[in-house]
Design a protein around this motif. Structure first.
Motif, PDB file in Angstrom:
ATOM      1  N   ASP A 134      78.956  32.688  26.591  1.00 24.41           N
ATOM      2  CA  ASP A 134      77.573  32.593  26.111  1.00 24.41           C
ATOM      3  C   ASP A 134      76.662  33.596  26.813  1.00 24.41           C
ATOM      4  N   LEU A 135      76.841  33.780  28.125  1.00 23.81           N
ATOM      5  CA  LEU A 135      76.033  34.760  28.859  1.00 23.81           C
ATOM      6  C   LEU A 135      76.337  36.178  28.390  1.00 23.81           C
ATOM      7  N   LEU A 136      77.597  36.447  28.149  1.00 24.12           N
ATOM      8  CA  LEU A 136      78.008  37.766  27.678  1.00 24.12           C
ATOM      9  C   LEU A 136      77.404  38.065  26.302  1.00 24.12           C
ATOM     10  N   GLN A 137      77.518  37.124  25.394  1.00 27.61           N
ATOM     11  CA  GLN A 137      76.969  37.331  24.052  1.00 27.61           C
ATOM     12  C   GLN A 137      75.457  37.567  24.103  1.00 27.61           C
ATOM     13  N   ASP A 138      74.768  36.798  24.929  1.00 29.45           N
ATOM     14  CA  ASP A 138      73.320  36.987  25.079  1.00 29.45           C
ATOM     15  C   ASP A 138      72.998  38.373  25.601  1.00 29.45           C
ATOM     16  N   LEU A 174      74.864  41.179  25.522  1.00 26.11           N
ATOM     17  CA  LEU A 174      75.209  42.217  24.548  1.00 26.11           C
ATOM     18  C   LEU A 174      74.157  42.325  23.455  1.00 26.11           C
ATOM     19  N   GLN A 175      73.666  41.188  23.006  1.00 20.97           N
ATOM     20  CA  GLN A 175      72.642  41.192  21.954  1.00 20.97           C
ATOM     21  C   GLN A 175      71.320  41.738  22.492  1.00 20.97           C
ATOM     22  N   LYS A 176      70.922  41.258  23.670  1.00 16.12           N
ATOM     23  CA  LYS A 176      69.648  41.687  24.262  1.00 16.12           C
ATOM     24  C   LYS A 176      69.627  43.195  24.520  1.00 16.12           C
ATOM     25  N   GLU A 177      70.745  43.732  24.981  1.00 13.74           N
ATOM     26  CA  GLU A 177      70.826  45.152  25.339  1.00 13.74           C
ATOM     27  C   GLU A 177      71.320  46.033  24.188  1.00 13.74           C
ATOM     28  N   ASN A 178      71.590  45.431  23.037  1.00 13.58           N
ATOM     29  CA  ASN A 178      72.043  46.178  21.868  1.00 13.58           C
ATOM     30  C   ASN A 178      73.307  46.994  22.161  1.00 13.58           C
ATOM     31  N   ILE A 179      74.274  46.353  22.770  1.00 11.24           N
ATOM     32  CA  ILE A 179      75.555  46.989  23.091  1.00 11.24           C
ATOM     33  C   ILE A 179      76.512  46.680  21.951  1.00 11.24           C
TER      34      ILE A 179
END
Length: 131
Positions: free
Chosen positions: A59-63, A65-70
């Motif tokens: 969940d932390l990883l997905q957040d 990646l989305q926040k940083e547009n990776i």
């Protein structure tokens, strides 16, 4: 992070940047702006690929990646998963560059040094001055 099965052998014939990282790792996050610029360079070429291998909470990883547009390929790994063990990862970040034959030509944690190895191997300058 989708359910698509990833096989490193599918990238044979390319330079491959394996970026072992986690959103909990300060040094990983410090290097991320340059990794993003490297990804933009890689997207213009067919002979290089970048793969993030993230040891994290999903969940932390997905957040992050989305926040940083990776948007480059990310593989979610737990502490004793196959790639972590296969490459004997002991610290984060660890960056490994494989040549087109699949041999390791770089292994360290510094994104700047990894970029220099790619520049030498490709005989091309990669501009990595984040704004």
């Amino acid at each position: 992070l989708d359910s698509t099965k990833f096989k490193l052998s599918d990238l044979r014939g390319k330079y491959v940047v394996l970026d072992f990282w986690g959103s909990w790792c300060n040094e990983c996050l410090v290097g991320m702006p340059k990794t993003k610029i490297l990804d933009q360079f890689i997207k213009k070429r067919k002979d290089i690929a970048i793969v993030g291998i993230a040891m994290d909470q999903l969940d932390l990883l997905q957040d992050y990646l989305q926040k940083e547009n990776i948007d480059w390929t990310q593989i979610f790994q737990e502490q004793n998963d196959k790639l972590i063990m296969q490459y004997n990862i002991r610290q984060f970040p660890t960056i490994i560059i494989l040549n087109p034959e699949g041999r390791i030509i770089y292994r360290n944690w510094m994104i700047d040094d990894a970029i220099q190895v790619l520049e030498t191997s490709l005989n091309e300058k990669i501009i990595v001055n984040p704004l």
